[in-house]
Each structure stands twice: as C-alpha cells, then as structure tokens.
Write a protein that holds these residues in place. Structure first.
Motif, PDB file in Angstrom:
ATOM      1  N   ALA A 274       0.827  -1.210   0.000  1.00  0.00           N
ATOM      2  CA  ALA A 274       0.000   0.000   0.000  1.00  0.00           C
ATOM      3  C   ALA A 274       0.864   1.264   0.000  1.00  0.00           C
ATOM      4  CB  ALA A 274      -0.925   0.000   1.218  1.00  0.00           C
ATOM      5  N   LEU A 275       1.952   1.228   0.775  1.00  0.00           N
ATOM      6  CA  LEU A 275       2.824   2.399   0.873  1.00  0.00           C
ATOM      7  C   LEU A 275       3.674   2.596  -0.376  1.00  0.00           C
ATOM      8  CD1 LEU A 275       4.006   2.112   4.597  1.00  0.00           C
ATOM      9  CD2 LEU A 275       2.463   3.821   3.632  1.00  0.00           C
ATOM     10  N   SER A 276       3.806   1.560  -1.181  1.00  0.00           N
ATOM     11  CA  SER A 276       4.572   1.701  -2.429  1.00  0.00           C
ATOM     12  C   SER A 276       3.752   2.360  -3.537  1.00  0.00           C
ATOM     13  CB  SER A 276       5.055   0.317  -2.903  1.00  0.00           C
ATOM     14  OG  SER A 276       3.951  -0.501  -3.277  1.00  0.00           O
ATOM     15  N   ASP A 277       2.450   2.516  -3.297  1.00  0.00           N
ATOM     16  CA  ASP A 277       1.560   3.176  -4.257  1.00  0.00           C
ATOM     17  C   ASP A 277       1.657   4.691  -4.060  1.00  0.00           C
ATOM     18  OD1 ASP A 277      -0.402   4.126  -5.877  1.00  0.00           O
ATOM     19  OD2 ASP A 277      -1.982   2.787  -5.126  1.00  0.00           O
ATOM     20  N   ASN A 278       2.113   5.405  -5.066  1.00  0.00           N
ATOM     21  CA  ASN A 278       2.347   6.849  -4.952  1.00  0.00           C
ATOM     22  C   ASN A 278       1.085   7.648  -4.639  1.00  0.00           C
ATOM     23  OD1 ASN A 278       5.075   6.576  -5.458  1.00  0.00           O
ATOM     24  ND2 ASN A 278       4.834   6.794  -7.679  1.00  0.00           N
ATOM     25  N   THR A 279      -0.074   7.117  -4.991  1.00  0.00           N
ATOM     26  CA  THR A 279      -1.320   7.872  -4.791  1.00  0.00           C
ATOM     27  C   THR A 279      -1.635   8.081  -3.305  1.00  0.00           C
ATOM     28  OG1 THR A 279      -2.629   5.825  -4.878  1.00  0.00           O
ATOM     29  CG2 THR A 279      -2.293   7.017  -6.951  1.00  0.00           C
ATOM     30  N   ILE A 280      -1.059   7.239  -2.444  1.00  0.00           N
ATOM     31  CA  ILE A 280      -1.374   7.353  -1.015  1.00  0.00           C
ATOM     32  C   ILE A 280      -0.764   8.611  -0.402  1.00  0.00           C
ATOM     33  CG2 ILE A 280       0.622   6.094  -0.060  1.00  0.00           C
ATOM     34  CD1 ILE A 280      -1.385   4.715   1.843  1.00  0.00           C
ATOM     35  N   TYR A 281       0.200   9.216  -1.118  1.00  0.00           N
ATOM     36  CA  TYR A 281       0.866  10.413  -0.594  1.00  0.00           C
ATOM     37  C   TYR A 281       0.195  11.708  -1.077  1.00  0.00           C
ATOM     38  CZ  TYR A 281       4.386   7.018   0.712  1.00  0.00           C
ATOM     39  OH  TYR A 281       5.016   5.943   1.267  1.00  0.00           O
ATOM     40  N   GLU A 282      -0.913  11.552  -1.808  1.00  0.00           N
ATOM     41  CA  GLU A 282      -1.662  12.726  -2.243  1.00  0.00           C
ATOM     42  C   GLU A 282      -2.420  13.328  -1.063  1.00  0.00           C
ATOM     43  OE1 GLU A 282      -4.125  11.406  -5.414  1.00  0.00           O
ATOM     44  OE2 GLU A 282      -2.441  11.023  -6.792  1.00  0.00           O
ATOM     45  N   GLU A 283      -2.750  14.611  -1.156  1.00  0.00           N
ATOM     46  CA  GLU A 283      -3.391  15.326  -0.050  1.00  0.00           C
ATOM     47  C   GLU A 283      -4.709  14.669   0.361  1.00  0.00           C
ATOM     48  OE1 GLU A 283      -3.715  18.051   2.938  1.00  0.00           O
ATOM     49  OE2 GLU A 283      -2.005  17.744   1.564  1.00  0.00           O
ATOM     50  N   SER A 284      -5.437  14.159  -0.618  1.00  0.00           N
ATOM     51  CA  SER A 284      -6.737  13.545  -0.308  1.00  0.00           C
ATOM     52  C   SER A 284      -6.596  12.244   0.487  1.00  0.00           C
ATOM     53  CB  SER A 284      -7.495  13.262  -1.616  1.00  0.00           C
ATOM     54  OG  SER A 284      -6.745  12.352  -2.430  1.00  0.00           O
ATOM     55  N   GLN A 285      -5.414  11.647   0.440  1.00  0.00           N
ATOM     56  CA  GLN A 285      -5.193  10.375   1.135  1.00  0.00           C
ATOM     57  C   GLN A 285      -4.432  10.559   2.458  1.00  0.00           C
ATOM     58  OE1 GLN A 285      -6.232   7.237   0.089  1.00  0.00           O
ATOM     59  NE2 GLN A 285      -7.445   8.450  -1.353  1.00  0.00           N
ATOM     60  N   LYS A 286      -4.409  11.811   2.948  1.00  0.00           N
ATOM     61  CA  LYS A 286      -3.606  12.112   4.131  1.00  0.00           C
ATOM     62  C   LYS A 286      -3.995  11.245   5.328  1.00  0.00           C
ATOM     63  CE  LYS A 286      -2.124  15.983   7.016  1.00  0.00           C
ATOM     64  NZ  LYS A 286      -2.221  17.448   7.270  1.00  0.00           N
ATOM     65  N   GLU A 287      -5.290  11.118   5.600  1.00  0.00           N
ATOM     66  CA  GLU A 287      -5.742  10.324   6.745  1.00  0.00           C
ATOM     67  C   GLU A 287      -5.421   8.843   6.546  1.00  0.00           C
ATOM     68  OE1 GLU A 287      -6.869  11.341   9.655  1.00  0.00           O
ATOM     69  OE2 GLU A 287      -6.453  13.368   8.923  1.00  0.00           O
ATOM     70  N   ASN A 288      -5.596   8.389   5.308  1.00  0.00           N
ATOM     71  CA  ASN A 288      -5.288   6.981   4.999  1.00  0.00           C
ATOM     72  C   ASN A 288      -3.804   6.702   5.231  1.00  0.00           C
ATOM     73  OD1 ASN A 288      -5.603   4.364   4.143  1.00  0.00           O
ATOM     74  ND2 ASN A 288      -5.497   4.850   1.964  1.00  0.00           N
ATOM     75  N   LEU A 289      -2.946   7.659   4.837  1.00  0.00           N
ATOM     76  CA  LEU A 289      -1.504   7.505   5.031  1.00  0.00           C
ATOM     77  C   LEU A 289      -1.166   7.418   6.519  1.00  0.00           C
ATOM     78  CD1 LEU A 289       1.432   7.513   4.029  1.00  0.00           C
ATOM     79  CD2 LEU A 289       1.351  10.017   4.043  1.00  0.00           C
ATOM     80  N   LYS A 290      -1.794   8.303   7.305  1.00  0.00           N
ATOM     81  CA  LYS A 290      -1.543   8.276   8.749  1.00  0.00           C
ATOM     82  C   LYS A 290      -1.909   6.913   9.343  1.00  0.00           C
ATOM     83  CE  LYS A 290      -2.265  13.214   9.694  1.00  0.00           C
ATOM     84  NZ  LYS A 290      -3.120  14.196  10.415  1.00  0.00           N
TER      85      LYS A 290
END
Length: 643
Positions: free
Chosen positions: A590-606
């Motif tokens: 999941a962390l290797s997917d660049n889309t997770i670092y987008e602003e909309s995915q901030k909570e998901n990243l946390k």
C-alpha cells in the motif's frame, strides 16, 4: 580524522602529557599503551569531551558518533535486554519520536520517521542485541533478568554490549577483556575484526592487541609516539629505537665531556675566551637525548625449593563440586615436578571448581586426592583479593609472614612488585585492583611454593607486570596449573593443555589456535548430533513400531503431556508471525503506491503508517518470544529424551 595537537594534561602538579600530538585516521585500529598512570584513560576522557586539555586541542569530526564503555552500572530493575538497547541512543530517540507522532496523528512526520527508522537498521536491533548478549556469555534466560541481579563483572559485560550495539564511527574500549574469559575474548576479537569504524583500544592483553590493531600509540616521556603495525611489531621497533638512542646518547655524552673540558680549561684565558664562550652556548642549546625506558619497574623470581617427589598430586576417579551437586567427575591426574598445564574450557564448566579442589578450598565429593609430603601450594584466585586486610599495608602484611626478617630485606623484596618507598606503607583499601593483584602475588611468591595454582592471575595487571610474571615463571621449577584469558601467558608458560568440558577434565590435543577452532565448531557439532539423534529415534520407531511396553508407552504419554502446552504455544506464535508478515507485505504494498501520498489520502496515510509501526513492534516482540519458547522446548525435549 581524530587529531590530537600539542596537548598538555595536568593532574594536580603531575604532568601526564606535554606537547603530545597524534593523528588517527578513519577505519584505523589503534592500541593505546603505556605504564599505569601515564594518562591513557584520561586521554579517552578528553576525546569524549568529559574533560578539557590544559593546553592544545583535540578535534573529532562533527559527524562522528563516539561509543565508549560505561565504567559504572547502577542496580536497575530494567531488564538486561532493554538496558543493552539503551546503548543505541539514536534508536531510543526515534522510538520516542514515532510514539509522539503516532499519538498526535501526524502522518507526514510519522512517514519521515519511519524512513529514518529503517535506514538506521532499527528493525534488526533486537536480533543484534541478542547476538551480542549470547556472544558475551549470557544465556537466553538472562535476557529478561533485571540488571541489579547481575554481579559487577557481568554488569561490565552489559556495558560492553551497549557500546558494541551503538552504531558508531569511533569506538573507545578501555580494558575490554578484564572481565571476560578466554572464550569470550576470542569472540570479541572476531567481532571487532568486522567493525567498520575507527577503533581505539586500551589493553594489557598483547595477543588481543596483536590480532586487532594496525598501529600502536605509546605514551612515552609524556609524548604520544605512533608506531605502524601491531604490538609485537611495536615492541621490536621500540627495542631498536632504544638501542639507537642509547648509542646516540653515549656519543653525545663524549662530545659534551670534550666541550665541557675545553670550557673549563680555557674560559678564563684571553686568547681562548671567545672559543670557550662559543662552546658553552653550544652546550646550552644542545638538545638532550632522552632514552626511552625499556626496563620494567617489576622484577622478581621464585626461590628454588627442596627436591620434590616424583608425583606431587595424584587424583583418581575424583568427583568435584559443592554439596550434592557434582560439577566434574572421573578426574584422573598425576602431577609431576615441571608439569606446566593450561586449563581451558567455557565459562561455568568447572575450571575454578577443579582449581579449588586441588588447592584444598573445597573437599572432593568422592574418589582419591593425595598430595605428597613437602608440596607447598601457592593459590591465586580473584576472590582472594577481598581477603587482603584493607587496613594493612604491603609491609605489615609481609611482616606477618616473615616476623624474623629485617625491614630492609622486606622493603627490597616489595620493591620488585612496585611497592617501593612510601608505597609500602599505604593502606590496601586505597589500592587499585591491579595493585591488590600484585600484592597478592608478592605474598604468594614469598612463601616459596612448589605447586602454583593460578586462576586468572593477570586481571587488572599492566603489560610490564604480566611480562615480569612470564619471566619469573620461565625459571619456576615446580608444577603449574593456570586458568587465564591472557593467551600470551598461556603460550609462554605452559607446555600442555587440559580441557574442562561436559563434566570431565581431559588432556587437549592442540594449541590455542586449535582451541579457537574447537569453540567455533562446537555449537554446529552439537546441532548436528541432536539432528542425528532425532533421525535415529524416528528410524527406530519405524523399524520397531510395536516393541514398547505398556509402561514405556505410559511414560512417553506423560512426557508428551508435559510438552504439549509449550508445543501449542510455539505453534501459536508461528501462526501469529505468519499473519503479521502477511500484514507487513500488505502495508508495504500500500505504501509503495504513490497515490497514497496525495493530499486527499492524508488520513489513509496516517492510518497505514501507524499500522506499520504497530505491526513492526508486534512482529519483533513475537519473534523474540518465539525464539525463547523454541529454545525452551528444545531444552525440555532433550531433557525428556523425546524427539
């Protein structure tokens, strides 16, 4: 590089170093040597910044991390394992920062910290700490014991483990072998050979210095003199230097005498006055040659004893131990005059028990131990230092042994052990460990023993005193048995080895290099034997499926019942590790997917980063528990003889 430039160190009115300079380049391994009190440990304190030089400067690259062994260990309730982890301060800082970032739900900060955590090698820290503890002689069951439960020597091993665990650019080791046995010294030597940083060692173990160091820095006449090569090469080069300086000094003295004679003859004659004054100024400006001192301050010998019987000690089928606990059995030994035995064996196998039995400290549990008439035993053990009268002085303690001797004779004798002048009148309680060891040896040698039993006699002794012991033992005509981690002492004073192992003491056919190979292979061979035993038992069961009696079947069932809870726990832990590893792969994907670092995915990243931290923590804890329980199961299976 580490640069020491024109440093001066004063201790009260005493000058330790004056205009001392040296450079230690990255990845070099330097041994720091010099007489006791010459300033070796003080120089370490300067490098670490604990004290400042009176003059000059020491510069250490700003980006270097320095690791050193703490000299004191408080009695903590903290476990030994956690105490060793504290040695990696960067790991502990990251651990705390990750905790704060997780609690504050700061995903971006947590992501950056997780990257640093991985780069620092923190994910392998538990396995590295475990390997260090095992290498330094701790058993796995010791890992969770509180620090306060360990003796002083074992606490020093914990401090050493802390220093070795710390990722460092410069590692400072001050007498690291003092509290170690021979096996652990050899392990430490191998570990240091793989160390990638810069190493500076203070040691009185010449073999250790020979095998580790690529250069020697000698504190001589308040200066730092660097020699390329190991300790043996340093000794050889220094001997040549002393010979050359002695010849130069003799030549200079002749020149000085000639010039001084001219001055005295003609300084008041008008026709020669100018020439005389010129020579006088030349004498004043002439740089005086200072010859390095090669002579040791210690010098003693063992007195020749009376003729001895052909057999000094005979042991037949002796069992040695304490109370009802047998440590060694079936001991057979005929000790003759001139026997020189080095006793080898891992820590805790019974070497000291064997020596104590011979010395009469503990009686044999069974068998025959006979000591011939006229045998006088000199026994040295570390615990004997505690029995020296703390309020006594070297002179008073020796006077008790020889009340009929003149003080002048006693003082002359004590001077050979470094207790000359007022030192002979100082109280024992003010002495260092090395001084107490020297005094204990002096008292033993005075009694003219013809059988020496030495259990780690060189602990805390400097190189000069160790060499004095080697020289004295070379002329000793009696019998000798020695336990020591000093390989130079063993090589030069013994001509045969015995090995204490598996409850026996037997002759060892080999030298110290063979013993190192023996230790290296021992664990592997044990594993092979266990595997073969298991395979053999399985084969026997297949070939003879129905030969067991009802009673044997009942006993086996009872044994399996004892093992069942532990087997179930190990199996459960294996399942947990499988699940955690699967979760780890899922998180990493999941962390290797660049889309997770987008602003909309901030909570998901946390959330994902928090899961990653929690997963790693649980995985490490589970792996450690699994390792402990697996070892416990294997030990119990062996004890119950069930495959």
């Amino acid at each position: 590089m580490l640069n020491i430039s024109n440093v001066e160190i004063m201790r009260g009115v005493k000058v330790l170093l004056s205009e001392a300079s040296a450079c230690i380049f990255p990845k070099h391994r330097a041994g720091l040597v010099g007489r006791n009190g010459s300033g070796k440990s003080t120089l370490f304190s300067l490098i670490t910044g604990e004290i400042l030089p009176d003059k000059g400067e020491i510069s250490v690259p700003r980006d270097w991390t320095i690791a050193a062994v703490a000299q004191e260990t408080p009695g903590l309730d903290q476990s030994a394992f956690d105490y060793v982890l504290d040695g990696d301060k960067r790991y502990r800082e990251l651990e705390q920062q990750i905790k704060i970032a997780t609690e504050s739900n700061d995903g971006m900060r947590l992501a950056a910290l997780q990257e640093k955590f991985e780069e620092s090698g923190a994910y392998t820290i538990n396995s590295r700490a475990g390997a260090l503890l095992l290498g330094l002689g701790f058993a796995m069951e010791d890992f969770q014991k509180p620090v306060k439960d360990f003796s002083g020597g074992w606490r020093m091993r914990l401090n050493l483990a802390q220093a070795l665990l710390c990722p460092s650019d410069l590692l400072l080791l001050d007498e690291p072998t003092n509290h170690l046995d021979l096996d652990t010294v050899m392990w430490l030597e191998d570990w240091l050979k793989g160390y990638q940083g810069t190493l500076l060692i203070i040691s009185h173990d010449r073999d250790f210095l020979d095998n580790i160091c690529t250069e020697i820095i000698h504190i001589d006449n308040q200066k730092l003199v660097t020699y390329a090569g190991n300790y043996s090469q340093f000794e050889s080069e220094r001997a040549q230097k002393i010979a050359l300086e002695t010849a130069m000094l003799e030549k200079q003295q002749k020149k000085l005498q000639h010039m001084q004679s001219f001055v005295e003859r003609f300084r008041y004659k008008a026709t020669k006055a100018k020439q005389a004054q010129s020579r006088l100024k030349a004498i004043e400006k002439m740089e005086k040659i200072v010859v390095a001192q090669a002579d040791s301050p210690f010098s003693f010998s063992f007195a020749r004893g009376d003729s001895l019987p052909d057999t000094l000690v005979r042991m037949e089928n002796v069992e040695a131990g304490y109370g009802r606990t047998v440590i060694l059995s079936d001991i057979k030994l005929n000790l003759r005059p001139g026997s020189r035995i080095g006793l080898l064996g891992r820590n805790g196998v019974g070497k000291s028990t064997f020596i104590k039995t011979l010395a009469g400290e503990i009686p044999p549990l069974s068998g025959s131990l006979s000591i011939s008439k006229g045998v006088k035993i000199g026994y040295f053990a570390q615990h004997q230092l505690d029995y020296l009268d703390p309020d006594g002085t070297p002179l008073s303690l020796l006077t008790r042994l020889a009340p009929d001797k003149r003080e002048l004779e006693l003082r002359s004798y004590l001077g050979g052990f470094g207790f000359g002048g007022d030192k002979a009148l100082e109280q024992v309680k003010s002495f260092s460990g090395g001084e107490k060891s020297r005094l204990a040896l002096a008292l033993i040698v005075w009694q003219k023993p013809n059988l020496l039993l030495l259990d780690e006699p060189t602990n805390h002794l400097d190189l000069q005193m160790r060499e004095a012991i080697v020289i004295a033992l070379a002329d000793f005509e009696g019998a000798l048995i020695v336990v020591s981690h000093d390989r130079h002492l063993l090589r030069t004073t013994t001509d045969e080895f015995y090995l204490a192992s598996e409850g026996r003491v037997r002759p060892f056919d080999g030298d110290l290099d063979s013993y190192h190979e023996y230790l290296t292979e021992l664990d592997r061979k044990k594993r092979e034997v266990l595997l073969k035993e298991k395979e053999l038992k399985k084969h026997e069961k297949i070939q003879n499926p129905g030969i067991k009696s009802r009673e044997q079947k009942r006993q086996d069932a009872e044994k399996r019942q004892i093992l069942r809870p532990l087997k179930q726990e190990v199996s459960k832990l294996e399942n947990e590790m499988n699940l955690l590893n699967a979760e780890k792969e899922e998180i990493e994907k999941a962390l290797s997917d660049n889309t997770i670092y987008e602003e909309s995915q901030k909570e998901n990243l946390k959330t994902m980063l928090a899961r990653q931290a929690d997963n790693q923590r649980k995985l490490e804890e589970t792996e450690m528990t699994w390792l402990e329980k697996s070892q416990e199961l294997e030990n119990m299976q062996k004890e119950l003889e069930i495959s």
